[in-house]
Design a protein around this motif. Structure first.
Motif, PDB file in Angstrom:
ATOM      1  N   ALA A 331      -3.207 -12.680   2.386  1.00  0.00           N
ATOM      2  CA  ALA A 331      -3.058 -11.482   3.209  1.00  0.00           C
ATOM      3  C   ALA A 331      -1.732 -10.792   2.940  1.00  0.00           C
ATOM      4  O   ALA A 331      -1.656  -9.554   2.902  1.00  0.00           O
ATOM      5  N   ALA A 332      -0.660 -11.580   2.761  1.00  0.00           N
ATOM      6  CA  ALA A 332       0.652 -10.985   2.490  1.00  0.00           C
ATOM      7  C   ALA A 332       0.630 -10.200   1.185  1.00  0.00           C
ATOM      8  O   ALA A 332       1.234  -9.124   1.080  1.00  0.00           O
ATOM      9  N   LYS A 333      -0.071 -10.718   0.188  1.00  0.00           N
ATOM     10  CA  LYS A 333      -0.180  -9.995  -1.077  1.00  0.00           C
ATOM     11  C   LYS A 333      -0.989  -8.707  -0.886  1.00  0.00           C
ATOM     12  O   LYS A 333      -0.576  -7.618  -1.316  1.00  0.00           O
ATOM     13  N   PHE A 334      -2.140  -8.838  -0.259  1.00  0.00           N
ATOM     14  CA  PHE A 334      -3.064  -7.709  -0.147  1.00  0.00           C
ATOM     15  C   PHE A 334      -2.430  -6.530   0.580  1.00  0.00           C
ATOM     16  O   PHE A 334      -2.501  -5.384   0.115  1.00  0.00           O
ATOM     17  N   PHE A 335      -1.794  -6.802   1.717  1.00  0.00           N
ATOM     18  CA  PHE A 335      -1.273  -5.715   2.540  1.00  0.00           C
ATOM     19  C   PHE A 335       0.100  -5.223   2.095  1.00  0.00           C
ATOM     20  O   PHE A 335       0.682  -4.341   2.739  1.00  0.00           O
ATOM     21  N   THR A 336       0.638  -5.793   1.017  1.00  0.00           N
ATOM     22  CA  THR A 336       1.812  -5.199   0.388  1.00  0.00           C
ATOM     23  C   THR A 336       1.446  -4.566  -0.951  1.00  0.00           C
ATOM     24  O   THR A 336       2.320  -4.139  -1.704  1.00  0.00           O
ATOM     25  N   GLY A 337       0.151  -4.525  -1.246  1.00  0.00           N
ATOM     26  CA  GLY A 337      -0.319  -3.862  -2.450  1.00  0.00           C
ATOM     27  C   GLY A 337      -0.181  -4.667  -3.715  1.00  0.00           C
ATOM     28  O   GLY A 337      -0.251  -4.116  -4.816  1.00  0.00           O
ATOM     29  N   LEU A 338      -0.007  -5.997  -3.589  1.00  0.00           N
ATOM     30  CA  LEU A 338       0.137  -6.855  -4.762  1.00  0.00           C
ATOM     31  C   LEU A 338      -1.206  -7.483  -5.123  1.00  0.00           C
ATOM     32  O   LEU A 338      -2.068  -7.674  -4.256  1.00  0.00           O
ATOM     33  N   PRO A 339      -1.425  -7.830  -6.382  1.00  0.00           N
ATOM     34  CA  PRO A 339      -2.691  -8.454  -6.790  1.00  0.00           C
ATOM     35  C   PRO A 339      -2.845  -9.840  -6.178  1.00  0.00           C
ATOM     36  O   PRO A 339      -1.858 -10.562  -6.007  1.00  0.00           O
ATOM     37  N   LEU A 340      -4.078 -10.211  -5.852  1.00  0.00           N
ATOM     38  CA  LEU A 340      -4.321 -11.497  -5.196  1.00  0.00           C
ATOM     39  C   LEU A 340      -4.016 -12.672  -6.110  1.00  0.00           C
ATOM     40  O   LEU A 340      -3.788 -13.787  -5.620  1.00  0.00           O
TER      41      LEU A 340
END
Length: 439
Positions: A331-340
């Motif tokens: 979730a931290a990756k997704f909502f900061t726009g980083l690839p999973l």
């Protein structure tokens, strides 16, 4: 005598965590947001709560879900919101769940934990309570959670202590403003007979709007890690900080992302998401209102099936710490726009900061949450990762309670009397046995 030497080493017994990565027949626990209604407007609210959704599951539908969880032998449910106690049927549902062998741990800001409510809760061996507090002083807490929320939380804890309830939880979201107060939080928990529980700030819901300003600095991450290593046996973390294990010593817990494998989320309208911190269509697996109910979603949804397959760590697999941090929080990756399949934005080796810098330089977009139930009427700031959100630490004398009107925006507008479990028809059902510890 002939001695036969094995030609190859026997297979290594599978670790418990290996079974978890492939998913279980039923979740160990799940999070259920009963309502989006809330009397507060915490700046970091992961579900952007405030206003009630008229499509909420009815009392009968909620009981049917508890029946299903009982059949699946789910150990316990984390109930949250919003503020779950503002639902008029909350006490009824709590009693129904525990009577049907489903333990309940619910999170609350304490607004309805009166002496009578505390006494009823203390009498139920299958209930645990989690009081939210995000500052060890009113100045720090109320700047995040709202005016007088510190006072409300401490009054609730006092009521639980006086009712004889032991080991309830004091829940703290770790932010840049409170990392220096860890010892003070522990002292508050000890004073009230509670257990301290620390959780990670996620860039979910309204938390995404303030994440750049509130997430701990690199130096604070190390301070937190060292503190957890020193107090690991006394403090719960809910496996929030497995990304910090890349500092060297693994923290207590599973140290993996359990989304869709051992945990999931049911939202107020019955939608099922892989992760409590990822309320977005990308992680929507189905609905308890669909044919087959929750069990069908958990066991056969396309999303959960895919999450239980062997995952590629992407670029992180080349890092020597991948086996301990597993690439961090989805979730931290997704909502900061980083690839999973990339590094956690708070990667302690600094790889996340590099990826965030690339995102900003290229103008990469950031996903929006699927819904915003905030009390505010003005739109949130653009989610481009740029531009500050002001978080002001105010003097206690400057904090005034907001005016109360009949506006339906607030679920507690005009609220005067507190409905206790006994007044709602629940008789504080007591089950014999030892109190179950819900971590």
């Amino acid at each position: 005598m002939t001695i036969a030497f094995p030609t190859e080493a026997p297979p290594r017994p599978a670790r418990l965590v290996d079974h978890f990565e492939r998913g279980l027949d039923a979740p160990i626990c799940l999070t259920w947001e009963l309502t989006y209604a809330c009397n507060l407007s915490c700046v970091h609210c992961l579900s952007s709560s405030g206003r009630r959704d008229p499509r909420e599951l009815s009392t009968a539908e909620c009981k049917a879900v508890f029946d299903e969880l009982e059949r699946m032998q789910v150990f316990y449910v984390n109930i949250g919101g919003g503020e779950p106690t503002v639902r008029s049927d909350f006490w009824e549902l709590l009693e129904y769940a525990t009577a049907h062998h489903v333990g309940v741990k619910f999170s609350t800001n304490g607004v309805k934990i009166t002496p009578d409510a505390a006494a009823a809760l203390a009498a139920n061996d299958y209930v645990d309570v989690q009081i939210s507090l995000d500052g060890a002083t009113p100045e720090v807490n109320d700047a995040i959670r709202g005016p007088r929320s510190y006072e409300t939380a401490l009054r609730a804890m006092a009521n639980l202590r006086d009712a004889g309830m032991k080991g309830f939880k004091l829940s703290v979201v770790c932010t840049r403003t409170n990392i220096g107060q860890l010892d003070e939080f522990k002292a508050i928990a000890d004073e009230y007979g509670a257990q301290l529980r620390l959780t990670r700030l996620r860039p979910s819901g309204r938390g995404a709007d303030v994440w750049d300003e509130l997430h701990p600095t690199q130096a604070q991450q190390r301070e937190l890690y060292d503190w957890l290593v020193a107090h690991g046996d006394e403090v719960l973390t809910g496996d929030s900080f497995f990304h910090l294990s890349a500092y060297g010593q693994a923290l207590p817990g599973l140290n993996l992302c359990g989304a869709g494998r051992v945990v999931c989320l049911i939202d107020p309208i019955g939608d099922v998401y892989a992760c409590p911190f990822a309320i977005h269509d990308e992680f929507l697996a189905g609905s308890v209102r669909d044919d087959g109910g929750f069990a069908e979603v958990w066991r056969h949804s396309e999303l959960f099936t895919r999450l239980r397959e062997p995952q590629s760590g992407g670029a992180c697999t080349s890092c020597q710490f991948f086996d301990t941090c597993k690439g961090g929080c989805m979730a931290a990756k997704f909502f900061t726009g980083l690839p999973l399949d990339g590094p956690d934005p708070e990667c302690v080796q600094g790889y996340g900061e590099q990826e965030l810098a690339k995102r900003k330089n290229t103008g990469g977009g950031i996903p929006l949450p699927s819904g915003d139930h905030s009390h505010r009427t003005s739109p949130p700031r653009p989610r481009d990762g740029m531009g500050p959100v002001s978080v002001t630490i105010r003097r206690r004398d400057d904090i005034q309670a907001p005016p109360v009107s009949a506006c339906a925006e607030s679920p507690l507008a005009g609220f005067a009397a507190t409905l206790t479990p006994r007044e709602s028809g629940a008789e504080g059902h007591h089950q014999e046995g030892t109190r179950t510890t819900l971590a």
